[in-house]
Write a protein that holds these residues in place. Sequence first.
Motif, PDB file in Angstrom:
ATOM      1  N   ARG A 155      25.667   7.565 -18.289  1.00  0.00           N
ATOM      2  CA  ARG A 155      25.320   6.160 -18.492  1.00  0.00           C
ATOM      3  C   ARG A 155      24.321   5.707 -17.442  1.00  0.00           C
ATOM      4  N   ASP A 156      23.577   4.655 -17.795  1.00  0.00           N
ATOM      5  CA  ASP A 156      22.787   3.851 -16.853  1.00  0.00           C
ATOM      6  C   ASP A 156      21.796   4.685 -16.042  1.00  0.00           C
ATOM      7  N   ALA A 157      20.900   5.396 -16.725  1.00  0.00           N
ATOM      8  CA  ALA A 157      19.931   6.251 -16.034  1.00  0.00           C
ATOM      9  C   ALA A 157      18.775   5.434 -15.472  1.00  0.00           C
ATOM     10  N   ARG A 158      18.209   5.916 -14.359  1.00  0.00           N
ATOM     11  CA  ARG A 158      16.996   5.329 -13.781  1.00  0.00           C
ATOM     12  C   ARG A 158      16.102   6.462 -13.279  1.00  0.00           C
ATOM     13  N   TYR A 159      14.803   6.309 -13.465  1.00  0.00           N
ATOM     14  CA  TYR A 159      13.831   7.234 -12.886  1.00  0.00           C
ATOM     15  C   TYR A 159      13.367   6.657 -11.554  1.00  0.00           C
ATOM     16  N   VAL A 160      13.315   7.489 -10.505  1.00  0.00           N
ATOM     17  CA  VAL A 160      12.908   7.026  -9.175  1.00  0.00           C
ATOM     18  C   VAL A 160      11.656   7.777  -8.744  1.00  0.00           C
ATOM     19  N   PRO A 161      10.875   7.191  -7.805  1.00  0.00           N
ATOM     20  CA  PRO A 161       9.569   7.757  -7.451  1.00  0.00           C
ATOM     21  C   PRO A 161       9.617   9.152  -6.851  1.00  0.00           C
ATOM     22  N   THR A 162      10.779   9.624  -6.448  1.00  0.00           N
ATOM     23  CA  THR A 162      10.879  10.982  -5.904  1.00  0.00           C
ATOM     24  C   THR A 162      10.790  12.040  -6.992  1.00  0.00           C
ATOM     25  N   GLY A 163      10.742  11.623  -8.277  1.00  0.00           N
ATOM     26  CA  GLY A 163      10.688  12.577  -9.367  1.00  0.00           C
ATOM     27  C   GLY A 163      12.051  12.990  -9.865  1.00  0.00           C
ATOM     28  N   ILE A 223       0.820  -1.204   0.000  1.00  0.00           N
ATOM     29  CA  ILE A 223       0.000   0.000   0.000  1.00  0.00           C
ATOM     30  C   ILE A 223       0.860   1.262   0.000  1.00  0.00           C
ATOM     31  N   GLY A 224       2.101   1.128   0.491  1.00  0.00           N
ATOM     32  CA  GLY A 224       2.995   2.286   0.446  1.00  0.00           C
ATOM     33  C   GLY A 224       3.293   2.724  -0.971  1.00  0.00           C
ATOM     34  N   ASP A 225       3.293   1.759  -1.915  1.00  0.00           N
ATOM     35  CA  ASP A 225       3.507   2.109  -3.314  1.00  0.00           C
ATOM     36  C   ASP A 225       2.338   2.925  -3.853  1.00  0.00           C
ATOM     37  N   ALA A 226       1.125   2.659  -3.353  1.00  0.00           N
ATOM     38  CA  ALA A 226      -0.034   3.434  -3.784  1.00  0.00           C
ATOM     39  C   ALA A 226       0.122   4.891  -3.371  1.00  0.00           C
ATOM     40  N   ARG A 227       0.604   5.096  -2.165  1.00  0.00           N
ATOM     41  CA  ARG A 227       0.798   6.476  -1.709  1.00  0.00           C
ATOM     42  C   ARG A 227       1.812   7.196  -2.591  1.00  0.00           C
ATOM     43  N   LEU A 228       2.912   6.501  -2.956  1.00  0.00           N
ATOM     44  CA  LEU A 228       3.902   7.117  -3.836  1.00  0.00           C
ATOM     45  C   LEU A 228       3.295   7.458  -5.191  1.00  0.00           C
ATOM     46  N   ASP A 229       2.473   6.534  -5.736  1.00  0.00           N
ATOM     47  CA  ASP A 229       1.823   6.787  -7.023  1.00  0.00           C
ATOM     48  C   ASP A 229       0.910   8.001  -6.952  1.00  0.00           C
ATOM     49  N   ILE A 230       0.139   8.098  -5.866  1.00  0.00           N
ATOM     50  CA  ILE A 230      -0.809   9.207  -5.735  1.00  0.00           C
ATOM     51  C   ILE A 230      -0.076  10.533  -5.570  1.00  0.00           C
ATOM     52  N   GLN A 231       0.964  10.534  -4.758  1.00  0.00           N
ATOM     53  CA  GLN A 231       1.736  11.761  -4.600  1.00  0.00           C
ATOM     54  C   GLN A 231       2.342  12.199  -5.926  1.00  0.00           C
ATOM     55  N   GLU A 232       2.785  11.239  -6.721  1.00  0.00           N
ATOM     56  CA  GLU A 232       3.377  11.566  -8.019  1.00  0.00           C
ATOM     57  C   GLU A 232       2.336  12.122  -8.970  1.00  0.00           C
ATOM     58  N   MET A 233       1.128  11.545  -8.992  1.00  0.00           N
ATOM     59  CA  MET A 233       0.122  12.030  -9.929  1.00  0.00           C
ATOM     60  C   MET A 233      -0.421  13.395  -9.504  1.00  0.00           C
ATOM     61  N   LEU A 234      -0.413  13.686  -8.210  1.00  0.00           N
ATOM     62  CA  LEU A 234      -0.811  15.018  -7.760  1.00  0.00           C
ATOM     63  C   LEU A 234       0.230  16.056  -8.141  1.00  0.00           C
ATOM     64  N   ALA A 235       1.502  15.644  -8.065  1.00  0.00           N
ATOM     65  CA  ALA A 235       2.580  16.578  -8.389  1.00  0.00           C
ATOM     66  C   ALA A 235       2.721  16.787  -9.884  1.00  0.00           C
ATOM     67  N   THR A 236       2.360  15.768 -10.665  1.00  0.00           N
ATOM     68  CA  THR A 236       2.522  15.838 -12.127  1.00  0.00           C
ATOM     69  C   THR A 236       1.214  15.432 -12.788  1.00  0.00           C
ATOM     70  N   PRO A 237       0.268  16.367 -12.938  1.00  0.00           N
ATOM     71  CA  PRO A 237      -1.025  16.033 -13.561  1.00  0.00           C
ATOM     72  C   PRO A 237      -0.831  15.555 -14.993  1.00  0.00           C
ATOM     73  N   GLU A 238      -1.756  14.688 -15.425  1.00  0.00           N
ATOM     74  CA  GLU A 238      -1.705  14.198 -16.796  1.00  0.00           C
ATOM     75  C   GLU A 238      -3.105  14.148 -17.366  1.00  0.00           C
ATOM     76  N   GLY A 239      -3.195  13.799 -18.641  1.00  0.00           N
ATOM     77  CA  GLY A 239      -4.479  13.774 -19.332  1.00  0.00           C
ATOM     78  C   GLY A 239      -5.430  12.749 -18.747  1.00  0.00           C
ATOM     79  N   PRO A 240      -6.726  12.944 -18.988  1.00  0.00           N
ATOM     80  CA  PRO A 240      -7.731  12.039 -18.417  1.00  0.00           C
ATOM     81  C   PRO A 240      -7.822  10.722 -19.153  1.00  0.00           C
ATOM     82  N   ALA A 241      -8.172   9.668 -18.402  1.00  0.00           N
ATOM     83  CA  ALA A 241      -8.496   8.381 -19.008  1.00  0.00           C
ATOM     84  C   ALA A 241      -9.980   8.307 -19.307  1.00  0.00           C
ATOM     85  N   VAL A 242     -10.801   9.054 -18.532  1.00  0.00           N
ATOM     86  CA  VAL A 242     -12.247   9.115 -18.725  1.00  0.00           C
ATOM     87  C   VAL A 242     -12.580  10.529 -19.169  1.00  0.00           C
ATOM     88  N   THR A 243     -13.083  10.686 -20.378  1.00  0.00           N
ATOM     89  CA  THR A 243     -13.281  12.017 -20.938  1.00  0.00           C
ATOM     90  C   THR A 243     -14.727  12.469 -20.924  1.00  0.00           C
TER      91      THR A 243
END
Length: 725
Positions: free
Chosen positions: A357-365, A111-131
């Motif tokens: 070299r060897d880049a990675r994206y992490v949940p902190t943005g 469930i901690g991963d859900a919190r990270l996902d939600i914090q990320e989507m609040l910080a970086t809004p994106e287009g809707p899936a339901v229009t």
Amino acid sequence: PTDLTQSPTITSPAMATRAGVLLGTAAYMSPEQAKGRVADKRSDVWAFGCVLYEMLSGKRAFVGDDVSDTMAAGLRADPDWRALPEGTPRSLLRLLKRCLARDRAQRLQDIGDARLDIQEMLATPEGPAVTAAVNPGSLPRRLVPLAVTAVVAGGAVGAVAWMTRPVPVLQTQRFTITLPAGESYTNVGRHLVALSPAGTHIVYSANGRLNLRDLNQLEPTPIRGTESGARGAFFSPDGEWIGFWQPRQLMKVAVSGGAPVKLCDAETLTGASWNEDDTILYGQGPDGIWRVAGSGGEPKVLIKVQAGESAHGPQLLPGGEWVLFTIRSLNATWDDAQIVVQSIRSNERRVVIKGGRDARYVPTGHLLYARDETVFGVPFDLGRLQATGGAIPLLENVPNGGSQGGASHFAQSATGTLVYVGSGTSAAMGTPVWVDRNGREVAAVTTGPLGGVEHPRLSPDGHRLALVVDSDIWVYDLSGRPPIRLTRDGSHYAPIWTPDGRSLVFETASPAPLLSIAADGSGAPIPVSPAEHYHPHGVTADGRNILAVAVDGAGTGAGSDTDIVTIPIGGNEGKPQPRPLVRTPGREGFEGLMLSPDGRWMAYTSDATGRFEIWVQPYPGPGAPVRVSPDGGVEPVWARNGRELFYLEGRTLKSVAVNAGSTFDFKPATTLFEAVYTLNGQPPSYDVAADGRFLMIKPLGEPTASTMVVVLNWFDELTRRVQAR
């Protein structure tokens, strides 16, 4: 509506996780609970998904007239996704589907991963899936962010209420792990360490195999079935599987144990990542980036690269469209490569970082990447796909693959734990040395250290040494004259001498023919096999045939059941046709294959019994094979007089006394010594001279202990340092 929480509830004094006991509120009960099976934290993730769905849609995810119908609804159908309000972000819909996956192996694991996902989507809004709103009673679009924020800030009910507890500020902590005595890192061109998503397990590559270190345990455990040069480990999203590469195959093995499972054939591995949708992206260098299902199957090219380019370290970014990876041109080093993102829909490529070299994206943005043994961090905007600030150095003296590969030897978990190889490790370098029958080093073969050194083969007269250095082939004169470099583009392996000592046959990037080149460097390489996939292991005494391993039955029409073949040199009017010698489902010969000096006997490795063993059979036959290793073995090498056969059992060098005339007689294997040298790489990893001395590769840094550094709560430190900049 007040009736949303009036779902029937089943209570019991029994523990909630007990098998066979139904307990909880029916509308929020996971499929495994409804079936009376053992519940775990993923059952709480299901309940969280139900609550979040209600908060967004204004209706229950699963509805029934009574307890049975309500539980059955969760077992047989998905929620009505059309009921979600207009403006629901794609990432939020994806999170809901991951929480409400009926198969909990496919469900969000923590469930901690859900919190990270939600914090990320609040910080970086994106287009809707339901229009377009379908359900008039669903939440207005303007309130969607408030509902999501409420989940993060206020919690929901029951199973997820613990999320509202104050989160303590955790101090970053560091400690060092020393590899056991006699262990040193191997295959440094690939990632040496991998960390499970929860940060609880480390896998590292040492002594030619993979080792699992549970941070709750004091000692590591060798991973059975990875003794044949396994490397480049990576974890599945649920932390239950370890992916890895062994020569020409992508594999996986369960963390809990068991035999490794083949996923697909893979020429090489230049970094890999396992996605939440249970697909694996893996680099194939000049062949681009490929994708295969986590359950295995036919791999597909995902991203092609141009001629002269090599791809490393693919990672699918949140949203599922863009892949982050490193791209290098042949005239550049890995430290001067470019870090790019590329769309798998439009193939648009954007350069993010020049020189790294060897880049990675992490949940902190942030993006992490390496250059010159320093790991940098830079803030990264997922919406605009670009760095939004300057890079700052985060870690110093982190070893990397040098010219052997694009890897930097660090790994991070989703929970913020970091592990990296200690700076005292120098496994990337080595030097060939002479060793006596007691395992004592008696003399150096060459002067100075060599990078990426492997495949040592002494010439027939014993006066020269063919060696692969940084994936190119060199010939060293043992009398001390300057060495000769035979190849220059960093993609050549497995040199073998012709009986007259005038030429070498070697392998290059597949699919391509085996090549022959004059040992004195005169002339250009000449193709000597079909343009398919073969590994050379010897040339017959008459110089007319190459003894090779055919991968997946290359050129024989026999599928994967043909492994050992002979290829005539210059026969069939320049179109040599391989002739099969051994047909079996086992990986015959792959881990070592060699003809006796008189050319009458063939020693090879087979896993037909379930583990690698050394077998001998007449060449070219007929005759039944005889097993000479009682407890496993790889890499057979004949003594120059044909009276002994040597092989490796783990790191132990074994000797078998042989009397091979018209029949093959031998005595039980005896132990010579425990080696501290680089063994179990792509065979052969050692050779033997006429005087009985062994030529082996000594890793530099011995006896300095190989270490790794573990950092707990490192994401907090990362965020503070970047913000302070």
